[in-house]
Scaffold this motif. Structure first.
Motif, PDB file in Angstrom:
ATOM      1  N   PHE A  84       0.882  -1.108   0.055  1.00  0.00           N
ATOM      2  CA  PHE A  84       0.042  -0.029   0.023  1.00  0.00           C
ATOM      3  C   PHE A  84       0.848   1.307   0.068  1.00  0.00           C
ATOM      4  O   PHE A  84       0.483   2.330  -0.406  1.00  0.00           O
ATOM      5  N   ALA A  85       2.198   1.312   0.432  1.00  0.00           N
ATOM      6  CA  ALA A  85       3.082   2.176   0.494  1.00  0.00           C
ATOM      7  C   ALA A  85       3.149   2.768  -0.967  1.00  0.00           C
ATOM      8  O   ALA A  85       3.845   3.852  -0.963  1.00  0.00           O
ATOM      9  N   HIS A  86       3.183   2.033  -1.861  1.00  0.00           N
ATOM     10  CA  HIS A  86       3.322   2.486  -3.507  1.00  0.00           C
ATOM     11  C   HIS A  86       2.052   3.267  -3.798  1.00  0.00           C
ATOM     12  O   HIS A  86       2.427   3.803  -4.897  1.00  0.00           O
ATOM     13  N   MET A  87       1.045   3.220  -3.008  1.00  0.00           N
ATOM     14  CA  MET A  87      -0.233   3.635  -3.527  1.00  0.00           C
ATOM     15  C   MET A  87       0.245   5.242  -3.550  1.00  0.00           C
ATOM     16  O   MET A  87       0.640   6.162  -2.709  1.00  0.00           O
ATOM     17  N   THR A  88      -0.639   6.024  -4.390  1.00  0.00           N
ATOM     18  CA  THR A  88      -0.362   7.320  -4.683  1.00  0.00           C
ATOM     19  C   THR A  88      -0.878   8.227  -3.149  1.00  0.00           C
ATOM     20  O   THR A  88       0.191   9.039  -2.769  1.00  0.00           O
ATOM     21  N   GLN A  89      -1.976   7.840  -2.488  1.00  0.00           N
ATOM     22  CA  GLN A  89      -2.245   8.563  -1.123  1.00  0.00           C
ATOM     23  C   GLN A  89      -1.137   8.271  -0.293  1.00  0.00           C
ATOM     24  O   GLN A  89      -1.101   9.138   0.992  1.00  0.00           O
ATOM     25  N   TYR A  90      -0.479   7.424  -0.366  1.00  0.00           N
ATOM     26  CA  TYR A  90       0.597   6.897   0.692  1.00  0.00           C
ATOM     27  C   TYR A  90       2.062   7.218   0.399  1.00  0.00           C
ATOM     28  O   TYR A  90       2.624   7.478   1.057  1.00  0.00           O
ATOM     29  N   ARG A  91       2.267   7.253  -0.772  1.00  0.00           N
ATOM     30  CA  ARG A  91       3.750   7.303  -1.339  1.00  0.00           C
ATOM     31  C   ARG A  91       4.533   8.452  -0.820  1.00  0.00           C
ATOM     32  O   ARG A  91       5.751   8.425  -0.317  1.00  0.00           O
ATOM     33  N   LEU A  92       4.006   9.620  -0.850  1.00  0.00           N
ATOM     34  CA  LEU A  92       4.677  10.858  -0.278  1.00  0.00           C
ATOM     35  C   LEU A  92       5.030  10.714   0.954  1.00  0.00           C
ATOM     36  O   LEU A  92       6.194  11.250   1.403  1.00  0.00           O
ATOM     37  N   LYS A  93       4.012  10.214   1.707  1.00  0.00           N
ATOM     38  CA  LYS A  93       4.378  10.275   3.205  1.00  0.00           C
ATOM     39  C   LYS A  93       5.629   9.247   3.495  1.00  0.00           C
ATOM     40  O   LYS A  93       6.505   9.748   4.428  1.00  0.00           O
ATOM     41  N   PHE A  94       5.351   8.191   2.820  1.00  0.00           N
ATOM     42  CA  PHE A  94       6.579   7.282   3.075  1.00  0.00           C
ATOM     43  C   PHE A  94       7.932   7.737   2.410  1.00  0.00           C
ATOM     44  O   PHE A  94       8.787   7.572   3.264  1.00  0.00           O
ATOM     45  N   VAL A  95       7.803   8.228   1.268  1.00  0.00           N
ATOM     46  CA  VAL A  95       9.179   8.856   0.886  1.00  0.00           C
ATOM     47  C   VAL A  95       9.675  10.110   1.783  1.00  0.00           C
ATOM     48  O   VAL A  95      10.919  10.320   2.261  1.00  0.00           O
ATOM     49  N   ALA A  96       8.785  10.924   2.371  1.00  0.00           N
ATOM     50  CA  ALA A  96       9.008  11.899   3.586  1.00  0.00           C
ATOM     51  C   ALA A  96       9.659  11.421   4.591  1.00  0.00           C
ATOM     52  O   ALA A  96      10.714  11.876   5.109  1.00  0.00           O
ATOM     53  N   SER A  97       9.225  10.130   5.067  1.00  0.00           N
ATOM     54  CA  SER A  97       9.861   9.454   6.134  1.00  0.00           C
ATOM     55  C   SER A  97      11.021   8.951   5.841  1.00  0.00           C
ATOM     56  O   SER A  97      11.932   9.205   6.670  1.00  0.00           O
ATOM     57  N   CYS A  98      11.178   8.544   4.673  1.00  0.00           N
ATOM     58  CA  CYS A  98      12.585   8.015   4.127  1.00  0.00           C
ATOM     59  C   CYS A  98      13.400   9.236   4.397  1.00  0.00           C
ATOM     60  O   CYS A  98      14.771   8.832   4.911  1.00  0.00           O
ATOM     61  N   LEU A  99      13.166  10.255   3.723  1.00  0.00           N
ATOM     62  CA  LEU A  99      14.133  11.456   3.710  1.00  0.00           C
ATOM     63  C   LEU A  99      14.365  11.944   5.202  1.00  0.00           C
ATOM     64  O   LEU A  99      15.536  12.328   5.454  1.00  0.00           O
ATOM     65  N   GLU A 100      13.443  11.768   6.077  1.00  0.00           N
ATOM     66  CA  GLU A 100      13.901  12.256   7.475  1.00  0.00           C
ATOM     67  C   GLU A 100      14.700  11.182   8.207  1.00  0.00           C
ATOM     68  O   GLU A 100      15.703  11.841   8.845  1.00  0.00           O
ATOM     69  N   LEU A 101      14.397  10.204   7.886  1.00  0.00           N
ATOM     70  CA  LEU A 101      15.399   8.852   8.368  1.00  0.00           C
ATOM     71  C   LEU A 101      16.858   9.183   8.032  1.00  0.00           C
ATOM     72  O   LEU A 101      17.825   8.958   8.713  1.00  0.00           O
ATOM     73  N   ARG A 102      16.649   9.219   6.542  1.00  0.00           N
ATOM     74  CA  ARG A 102      17.895   9.486   6.056  1.00  0.00           C
ATOM     75  C   ARG A 102      18.805  10.767   6.515  1.00  0.00           C
ATOM     76  O   ARG A 102      19.956  10.737   6.781  1.00  0.00           O
ATOM     77  N   ARG A 103      18.064  11.817   6.440  1.00  0.00           N
ATOM     78  CA  ARG A 103      18.545  13.064   7.126  1.00  0.00           C
ATOM     79  C   ARG A 103      18.928  12.708   8.536  1.00  0.00           C
ATOM     80  O   ARG A 103      20.246  13.305   8.849  1.00  0.00           O
TER      81      ARG A 103
END
Length: 94
Positions: A55-74
């Motif tokens: 479900f993280a690949h779905m449009t309504q969730y994808r940006l949130k997961f990507v933003a979380s990845c960016l924060e974790l990476r940061r």
């Protein structure tokens, strides 16, 4: 009217949630355990976003997961751990 889950607002919420979660883990478990959990979570989220069946690949969730990845990476970058591998490099010839 813009949906809070979409766009910049949703990304800010996801990044803020991850930052809060990391701070909680630091207080509760310490730096070493937090590092392990952040690395593990980043790997899980990345796999989820890349998996078309998740479900993280779905449009309504994808940006949130990507933003979380960016924060974790940061956070990993700020703590000197992003991209580090336990690979020993060969010593230069003497």
């Amino acid at each position: 009217m813009a949906n809070e889950g979409a766009g910049a607002g949703g990304m800010r919420c996801a990044r803020s949630a991850e930052a809060s979660r990391i701070e909680f883990l630091l207080q509760r478990d310490g730096a070493a355990a937090t590092l392990v959990l952040v690395r593990r979570t980043l790997a899980i989220y990345r796999r989820a976003v890349l998996d078309r069946r998740h479900f993280a690949h779905m449009t309504q969730y994808r940006l949130k997961f990507v933003a979380s990845c960016l924060e974790l990476r940061r956070w990993l970058i700020a703590n000197g751990d992003y991209g580090n591998r336990a690979i020993s490099l060969p010593h230069p010839p003497v």
